[in-house]
Design a protein around this motif. Structure first.
Motif, PDB file in Angstrom:
ATOM      1  N   GLU A 161    -112.951 -90.381  -9.482  1.00  0.00           N
ATOM      2  CA  GLU A 161    -112.647 -91.215 -10.648  1.00  0.00           C
ATOM      3  C   GLU A 161    -113.637 -90.980 -11.787  1.00  0.00           C
ATOM      4  O   GLU A 161    -114.840 -90.842 -11.559  1.00  0.00           O
ATOM      5  N   ARG A 162    -113.104 -90.953 -12.993  1.00  0.00           N
ATOM      6  CA  ARG A 162    -113.898 -91.005 -14.211  1.00  0.00           C
ATOM      7  C   ARG A 162    -112.970 -91.331 -15.372  1.00  0.00           C
ATOM      8  O   ARG A 162    -112.053 -90.571 -15.672  1.00  0.00           O
ATOM      9  N   PRO A 163    -113.161 -92.451 -16.050  1.00  0.00           N
ATOM     10  CA  PRO A 163    -112.281 -92.804 -17.167  1.00  0.00           C
ATOM     11  C   PRO A 163    -112.432 -91.821 -18.327  1.00  0.00           C
ATOM     12  O   PRO A 163    -113.473 -91.167 -18.477  1.00  0.00           O
ATOM     13  N   PRO A 164    -111.413 -91.695 -19.175  1.00  0.00           N
ATOM     14  CA  PRO A 164    -111.558 -90.879 -20.392  1.00  0.00           C
ATOM     15  C   PRO A 164    -112.711 -91.396 -21.250  1.00  0.00           C
ATOM     16  O   PRO A 164    -113.076 -92.568 -21.178  1.00  0.00           O
ATOM     17  N   ASN A 165    -113.273 -90.506 -22.061  1.00  0.00           N
ATOM     18  CA  ASN A 165    -114.435 -90.920 -22.847  1.00  0.00           C
ATOM     19  C   ASN A 165    -114.034 -91.861 -23.980  1.00  0.00           C
ATOM     20  O   ASN A 165    -112.850 -92.165 -24.183  1.00  0.00           O
ATOM     21  N   ALA A 166    -115.025 -92.325 -24.716  1.00  0.00           N
ATOM     22  CA  ALA A 166    -114.814 -93.415 -25.674  1.00  0.00           C
ATOM     23  C   ALA A 166    -113.809 -93.065 -26.767  1.00  0.00           C
ATOM     24  O   ALA A 166    -113.011 -93.911 -27.175  1.00  0.00           O
TER      25      ALA A 166
ATOM     26  N   ASP B  95    -114.083 -78.211 -18.044  1.00  0.00           N
ATOM     27  CA  ASP B  95    -115.199 -79.043 -17.610  1.00  0.00           C
ATOM     28  C   ASP B  95    -115.240 -80.344 -18.407  1.00  0.00           C
ATOM     29  O   ASP B  95    -115.220 -80.331 -19.644  1.00  0.00           O
ATOM     30  N   ALA B  96    -115.303 -81.476 -17.698  1.00  0.00           N
ATOM     31  CA  ALA B  96    -115.314 -82.835 -18.256  1.00  0.00           C
ATOM     32  C   ALA B  96    -113.974 -83.229 -18.867  1.00  0.00           C
ATOM     33  O   ALA B  96    -113.840 -84.341 -19.385  1.00  0.00           O
ATOM     34  N   GLU B  97    -112.985 -82.335 -18.813  1.00  0.00           N
ATOM     35  CA  GLU B  97    -111.637 -82.659 -19.283  1.00  0.00           C
ATOM     36  C   GLU B  97    -110.817 -83.218 -18.127  1.00  0.00           C
ATOM     37  O   GLU B  97    -110.462 -84.391 -18.100  1.00  0.00           O
ATOM     38  N   PHE B  98    -110.527 -82.357 -17.159  1.00  0.00           N
ATOM     39  CA  PHE B  98    -109.853 -82.778 -15.928  1.00  0.00           C
ATOM     40  C   PHE B  98    -110.559 -82.204 -14.703  1.00  0.00           C
ATOM     41  O   PHE B  98    -110.042 -82.260 -13.592  1.00  0.00           O
ATOM     42  N   LEU B  99    -111.750 -81.634 -14.933  1.00  0.00           N
ATOM     43  CA  LEU B  99    -112.624 -81.136 -13.868  1.00  0.00           C
ATOM     44  C   LEU B  99    -114.029 -81.684 -14.108  1.00  0.00           C
ATOM     45  O   LEU B  99    -114.435 -81.884 -15.256  1.00  0.00           O
ATOM     46  N   LEU B 100    -114.774 -81.910 -13.033  1.00  0.00           N
ATOM     47  CA  LEU B 100    -116.118 -82.469 -13.185  1.00  0.00           C
ATOM     48  C   LEU B 100    -116.941 -82.156 -11.941  1.00  0.00           C
ATOM     49  O   LEU B 100    -116.404 -82.077 -10.832  1.00  0.00           O
ATOM     50  N   GLY B 101    -118.240 -81.977 -12.151  1.00  0.00           N
ATOM     51  CA  GLY B 101    -119.140 -81.710 -11.038  1.00  0.00           C
ATOM     52  C   GLY B 101    -120.027 -82.901 -10.727  1.00  0.00           C
ATOM     53  O   GLY B 101    -120.122 -83.854 -11.511  1.00  0.00           O
ATOM     54  N   ALA B 102    -120.686 -82.829  -9.587  1.00  0.00           N
ATOM     55  CA  ALA B 102    -121.579 -83.915  -9.182  1.00  0.00           C
ATOM     56  C   ALA B 102    -122.858 -83.939 -10.007  1.00  0.00           C
ATOM     57  O   ALA B 102    -123.544 -84.968 -10.063  1.00  0.00           O
ATOM     58  N   ARG B 103    -123.207 -82.812 -10.652  1.00  0.00           N
ATOM     59  CA  ARG B 103    -124.395 -82.727 -11.505  1.00  0.00           C
ATOM     60  C   ARG B 103    -124.042 -81.967 -12.786  1.00  0.00           C
ATOM     61  O   ARG B 103    -124.678 -80.988 -13.166  1.00  0.00           O
TER      62      ARG B 103
ATOM     63  N   GLY C  80    -121.156 -96.661 -15.487  1.00  0.00           N
ATOM     64  CA  GLY C  80    -120.998 -96.273 -16.880  1.00  0.00           C
ATOM     65  C   GLY C  80    -120.332 -97.365 -17.692  1.00  0.00           C
ATOM     66  O   GLY C  80    -120.011 -98.441 -17.182  1.00  0.00           O
ATOM     67  N   ARG C  81    -120.117 -97.067 -18.973  1.00  0.00           N
ATOM     68  CA  ARG C  81    -119.455 -97.995 -19.886  1.00  0.00           C
ATOM     69  C   ARG C  81    -118.349 -97.263 -20.632  1.00  0.00           C
ATOM     70  O   ARG C  81    -118.493 -96.090 -20.982  1.00  0.00           O
ATOM     71  N   LEU C  82    -117.270 -97.975 -20.900  1.00  0.00           N
ATOM     72  CA  LEU C  82    -116.143 -97.360 -21.589  1.00  0.00           C
ATOM     73  C   LEU C  82    -116.484 -96.984 -23.024  1.00  0.00           C
ATOM     74  O   LEU C  82    -115.848 -96.095 -23.597  1.00  0.00           O
ATOM     75  N   ASP C  83    -117.468 -97.650 -23.621  1.00  0.00           N
ATOM     76  CA  ASP C  83    -117.819 -97.362 -25.008  1.00  0.00           C
ATOM     77  C   ASP C  83    -118.975 -96.377 -25.140  1.00  0.00           C
ATOM     78  O   ASP C  83    -119.443 -96.121 -26.247  1.00  0.00           O
ATOM     79  N   ASN C  84    -119.435 -95.811 -24.033  1.00  0.00           N
ATOM     80  CA  ASN C  84    -120.543 -94.856 -24.071  1.00  0.00           C
ATOM     81  C   ASN C  84    -119.991 -93.435 -23.936  1.00  0.00           C
ATOM     82  O   ASN C  84    -119.504 -93.054 -22.866  1.00  0.00           O
ATOM     83  N   PRO C  85    -120.041 -92.618 -24.981  1.00  0.00           N
ATOM     84  CA  PRO C  85    -119.454 -91.269 -24.900  1.00  0.00           C
ATOM     85  C   PRO C  85    -120.137 -90.373 -23.881  1.00  0.00           C
ATOM     86  O   PRO C  85    -119.524 -89.430 -23.369  1.00  0.00           O
ATOM     87  N   CYS C  86    -121.395 -90.640 -23.558  1.00  0.00           N
ATOM     88  CA  CYS C  86    -122.129 -89.777 -22.634  1.00  0.00           C
ATOM     89  C   CYS C  86    -121.767 -90.020 -21.175  1.00  0.00           C
ATOM     90  O   CYS C  86    -122.135 -89.223 -20.304  1.00  0.00           O
ATOM     91  N   ASP C  87    -121.047 -91.098 -20.886  1.00  0.00           N
ATOM     92  CA  ASP C  87    -120.630 -91.353 -19.511  1.00  0.00           C
ATOM     93  C   ASP C  87    -119.432 -90.500 -19.105  1.00  0.00           C
ATOM     94  O   ASP C  87    -118.916 -90.644 -17.993  1.00  0.00           O
ATOM     95  N   ALA C  88    -118.997 -89.608 -20.002  1.00  0.00           N
ATOM     96  CA  ALA C  88    -117.911 -88.686 -19.662  1.00  0.00           C
ATOM     97  C   ALA C  88    -118.385 -87.561 -18.757  1.00  0.00           C
ATOM     98  O   ALA C  88    -117.561 -86.816 -18.222  1.00  0.00           O
ATOM     99  N   PHE C  89    -119.704 -87.441 -18.537  1.00  0.00           N
ATOM    100  CA  PHE C  89    -120.234 -86.285 -17.822  1.00  0.00           C
ATOM    101  C   PHE C  89    -120.677 -86.611 -16.397  1.00  0.00           C
ATOM    102  O   PHE C  89    -121.440 -85.856 -15.797  1.00  0.00           O
TER     103      PHE C  89
END
Length: 362
Positions: free
Chosen positions: A255-260, A278-286, A307-316
């Motif tokens: 799980e990871r919500p879309p970015n802000a 990467d970070a679009e529909f694929l993501l790594g543990a680090r 994370g927070r829905l309003d934080n753009p950096c939580d997309a990673f």
């Protein structure tokens, strides 16, 4: 002048409408005293108002000691306030219970969607003897460049018409941002977590003014896109047998919500950070942050944390709107809720053949 009307009650009820008192000089004997109801009435005041005396209903009982008047009145202000306070507390408890039930139902729905995606991936594997590629780069030869692994699961999610529309669009135009790709804005409920209220409506326009629909679930590419040691990444072509660490100990989807600003998290197709998904529909543990996103976010690597829905950096990094952790689908098709305390072992769970002796906490 006030009038007093005395009405005897007949027949006399020996229990309700009488008083018993011992007769003088007699033992065990008694007599009944008649019960009277008295209504006091008064003429209406000349001013047209209401005389307060007419609002009191009085009962009089004639007993051995004389006549006793009993006044009946309404609730006092203090009693009303106490009653209102009790009702308010009860209403608050009920509303809190309803809210908890809604949150729990949304979390269960999120896990169920992820389970269906994992089963669809197994269906794809059964038909082609491998998992879908995370994303195919545009080398001029692939028929669907930048198409996501989620889109390739559509026939196994009973969305055949949408898949046929996707194939037709790529035959007409390879650029997925052109009007031919109307499926790009198609809302697929199974790709969305019900806990993210932003995604409940129709697809909107992101920061680039493209109408797109999004996903709450990303394929696990391993530790990051650079090493690509997971099961889903750019140009990946892995069978489940490649997960030599064990399918029950290898992550497939998380799980990871879309970015802000909704520029990341497209389900249909996308470039991600560096045209690798990467970070679009694929993501790594680090995963690390790079390219244009470095203007607002640190490089990382990012860890598995809230994370927070309003934080753009939580997309990673992986996270969810649920308190305490996020759901993950494993390569064996199971879905488990991992708490953020499992961050230290998440890279080992993300690799397909790292040889780490770890297992997912229950």
């Amino acid at each position: 002048m006030n009038r007093m009307i005395l009405n005897p009650v007949h027949p006399v009820d020996p229990v309700k409408n009488s008083l018993r008192a011992p007769l003088p000089g007699g033992r065990g004997s008694s007599r009944q005293w008649p019960y009277y109801r008295v209504r006091v009435s008064a003429p209406r005041p000349a001013s047209g108002g209401i005389d307060r005396r007419t609002l009191v209903s009085t009962s009089m009982v004639r007993g051995a000691g004389g006549v006793t008047a009993i006044a009946r009145r309404g609730l006092s202000l203090l009693e009303l306030l106490v009653a209102v306070g009790i009702l308010s507390v009860l209403a608050g408890l009920i509303l809190a219970g309803v809210q908890r039930a809604r949150v729990s139902a949304a979390r269960l729905g999120c896990a169920d969607h992820l389970r269906q995606i994992a089963l669809a991936a197994h269906g794809y594997h059964g038909a082609r003897h491998r998992l879908p590629t995370g994303m195919a780069r545009d080398d001029g030869k692939v028929p669907e460049p930048y198409l996501s692994w989620l889109a390739r699961l559509l026939p196994h999610l009973e969305r055949d018409a949408l898949w046929e529309q996707t194939e037709a669009a790529f035959r007409q135009e390879r650029n997925f941002l052109t009007p031919a790709h109307a499926a790009r804005s198609a809302l697929v409920p199974i790709f969305l977590c019900p806990s993210d209220g932003r995604l409940s409506g129709p697809a909107g326009k992101d920061a680039t003014l493209h109408a797109v629909a999004h996903t709450s679930y990303l394929g696990v590419e391993g530790r990051n896109a650079g090493v690509a040691d997971g099961l889903l990444y750019m140009d990946s072509r892995h069978a489940l047998s490649d997960a030599t660490d064990g399918t029950s100990s290898t992550l497939l989807v998380g799980e990871r919500p879309p970015n802000a600003d909704f520029s990341l998290g497209w389900w249909y197709a996308g470039w991600g950070q560096a045209q690798n998904g990467d970070a679009e529909f694929l993501l790594g543990a680090r995963t690390r942050c790079y390219n244009r996103y470095r203007a607002t976010c640190d490089e990382g690597p990012y860890r598995f944390t809230a994370g927070r829905l309003d934080n753009p950096c939580d997309a990673f990094h992986f996270w969810s709107p649920h308190p305490g952790g996020a759901h993950f689908a494993f390569a064996d098709g199971s879905v488990r809720f991992l708490r953020y305390a499992a961050d230290d072992i998440l890279p080992a769970l993300a690799t397909r053949a790292g040889g780490e002796a770890v297992s997912a906490p229950e």
